[in-house]
Scaffold this motif. Structure first.
Motif, short mmCIF file in Angstrom:
data_model
loop_
_atom_site.label_atom_id
_atom_site.label_comp_id
_atom_site.label_asym_id
_atom_site.label_seq_id
_atom_site.Cartn_x
_atom_site.Cartn_y
_atom_site.Cartn_z
N UNK A 135 -0.29 -4.20 -16.07
CA UNK A 135 -1.48 -4.52 -15.67
C UNK A 135 -2.33 -4.92 -16.57
N UNK A 136 -3.62 -5.24 -16.60
CA UNK A 136 -4.60 -5.96 -17.25
C UNK A 136 -5.50 -4.97 -17.95
N UNK A 137 -5.32 -4.25 -18.95
CA UNK A 137 -5.93 -2.97 -19.26
C UNK A 137 -7.48 -3.12 -19.49
N UNK A 138 -8.21 -4.42 -19.62
CA UNK A 138 -9.55 -4.40 -19.71
C UNK A 138 -10.22 -4.53 -18.40
N UNK A 139 -9.43 -4.79 -17.30
CA UNK A 139 -10.01 -4.91 -15.94
C UNK A 139 -10.28 -3.50 -15.25
N UNK A 140 -11.27 -3.49 -14.47
CA UNK A 140 -11.20 -2.08 -13.90
C UNK A 140 -10.19 -2.23 -12.44
N UNK A 141 -10.37 -1.28 -11.51
CA UNK A 141 -9.43 -1.35 -10.41
C UNK A 141 -9.82 -2.54 -9.48
N UNK A 142 -11.15 -2.67 -9.41
CA UNK A 142 -11.68 -3.60 -8.41
C UNK A 142 -11.42 -5.14 -8.98
N UNK A 143 -11.55 -5.41 -10.27
CA UNK A 143 -11.54 -6.71 -11.03
C UNK A 143 -9.96 -7.13 -10.81
N UNK A 144 -9.14 -6.19 -10.98
CA UNK A 144 -7.61 -6.27 -11.07
C UNK A 144 -7.30 -6.90 -9.80
N UNK A 145 -7.79 -5.94 -8.75
CA UNK A 145 -7.26 -5.96 -7.43
C UNK A 145 -7.67 -7.51 -6.58
N UNK A 146 -8.92 -8.00 -7.17
CA UNK A 146 -9.71 -9.03 -6.72
C UNK A 146 -8.96 -10.48 -7.49
N UNK A 147 -8.46 -10.09 -8.60
CA UNK A 147 -7.71 -11.10 -9.50
C UNK A 147 -6.30 -11.34 -8.76
N UNK A 148 -5.58 -10.19 -8.41
CA UNK A 148 -4.17 -10.25 -7.53
C UNK A 148 -4.44 -11.08 -6.28
N UNK A 149 -5.46 -10.78 -5.49
CA UNK A 149 -5.87 -11.28 -4.25
C UNK A 149 -5.95 -12.77 -4.31
N UNK A 150 -6.74 -13.20 -5.41
CA UNK A 150 -7.02 -14.74 -5.75
C UNK A 150 -5.54 -15.28 -5.99
N UNK A 151 -4.70 -14.81 -6.70
CA UNK A 151 -3.44 -15.02 -6.87
C UNK A 151 -2.49 -15.20 -5.51
N UNK A 152 -2.46 -14.39 -4.84
CA UNK A 152 -1.88 -14.66 -3.55
C UNK A 152 -2.53 -15.45 -2.42
#
Length: 290
Positions: free
Chosen positions: A86-103
């Motif tokens: 995971x990316x430790x500095x991101x919160x759950x919303x930010x992390x999932x939005x980032x993964x969504x963009x990759x997908x």
């Protein structure tokens, strides 16, 4: 939807083989993969997820060659690897939005889907905290959520319940069971109870080979009538283990309760036949295919 794998081999070097002439057909529903460490479970999942290429063999999803056309499965796949980061500095919303963009997942409904997934993995209350502050189990739950982001039709989970407490494991099983009618779900676990409670079929692996794949009653059939329990003096336990396949032992003061597998129960001890379980069959198959 079906995934047809034929003669799959993964040779790392002359000494190390990950998979050996492995063939299996996987239909909609939940396939549980069981096998000891080094059985090839993670190797198989990485090849299906198109992260690793086989040395030989073919993989076809609905007739499409996913070795030569990996994008066919990638766009409809969710994957939780064993070493999920995971990316430790991101919160759950930010992390999932980032993964969504990759997908390539977006649109007006994305935030609503993220909210639904966070609720499903019981992270809503912690969604705005940095992931680096999460416990191991919480990080595993955010990993489960990211695998479900793109409403996948093929789901691959490698040891998904590692770090989860019993209540979280139940939530995970319920979440996956709800998806099973419309997806191919491949679930690897060393916790037999996780497989036992939700898998439609079970595949047992050892040394890169498939030992058996069937519905649970057929797998358990390998040990029907061969599972017994007896009480032993603690001093007799070592000699008994040398002669029989021991499933488990429970110490009770001066004696030990022993669950074991055999074709002919000990005549010297008062052995009682007991109902066979998936764990019994798993240990029997992997022990007898040494």
């Amino acid at each position: 939807m079906s995934l047809v794998i034929k003669n799959l081999t993964k040779q790392y070097n002359k000494e190390k083989t990950g998979l050996s002439d492995y063939s299996i057909t996987i239909e909609k529903g939940i396939l549980g993969l069981l096998g000891p460490n080094g059985a090839g479970k993670s190797t198989l999942m990485k090849i299906i997820a198109t992260i690793s290429k086989p040395t030989r063999g073919t993989l076809f999803l609905d007739g499409q060659d996913i070795v030569n056309n990996p994008d066919y499965i990638r766009r409809i796949m969710g994957y939780l690897p064993q070493d999920f980061g995971v990316y430790p500095n991101l919160n759950a919303y930010e992390f999932l939005e980032y993964i969504a963009a990759l997908k390539g997942v977006g649109g007006a409904g994305l935030r609503k889907r993220i909210d639904m997934l966070l609720e499903g993995v019981n992270l809503t209350a912690d969604a705005k905290r940095p992931i680096g502050s999460y416990s191991g189990g919480m990080k595993q739950r955010i990993g489960i959520a990211q695998a479900l982001l793109n409403d996948p039709k093929v789901l691959i989970f490698d040891e998904p319940t590692v770090g989860l407490d019993p209540e979280e494991r139940v939530r995970f099983r319920q979440l996956i069971s709800d998806l099973a009618d419309d997806c191919i779900i491949i679930l690897s676990s060393h916790i037999v109870s996780d497989i036992e409670t939700i898998a439609d079929e079970v595949a047992i692996m050892k040394n890169g080979m498939l030992l058996d794949k069937a519905i649970q009653p057929e797998i358990i059939g390998h040990v029907d009538g061969k599972v017994f329990e007896t009480m032993l003096e603690n001093s007799d336990l070592h000699a008994f283990k040398a002669k029989h396949l021991i499933i488990n032992t429970t110490r009770q003061k001066e004696k030990t309760k022993v669950r074991y597998i055999t074709k002919t129960p000990e005549s010297e001890t008062a052995s009682t036949p007991v109902s066979a379980t998936l764990e019994d069959a798993y240990l029997f198959l992997t022990h007898n295919n040494a």
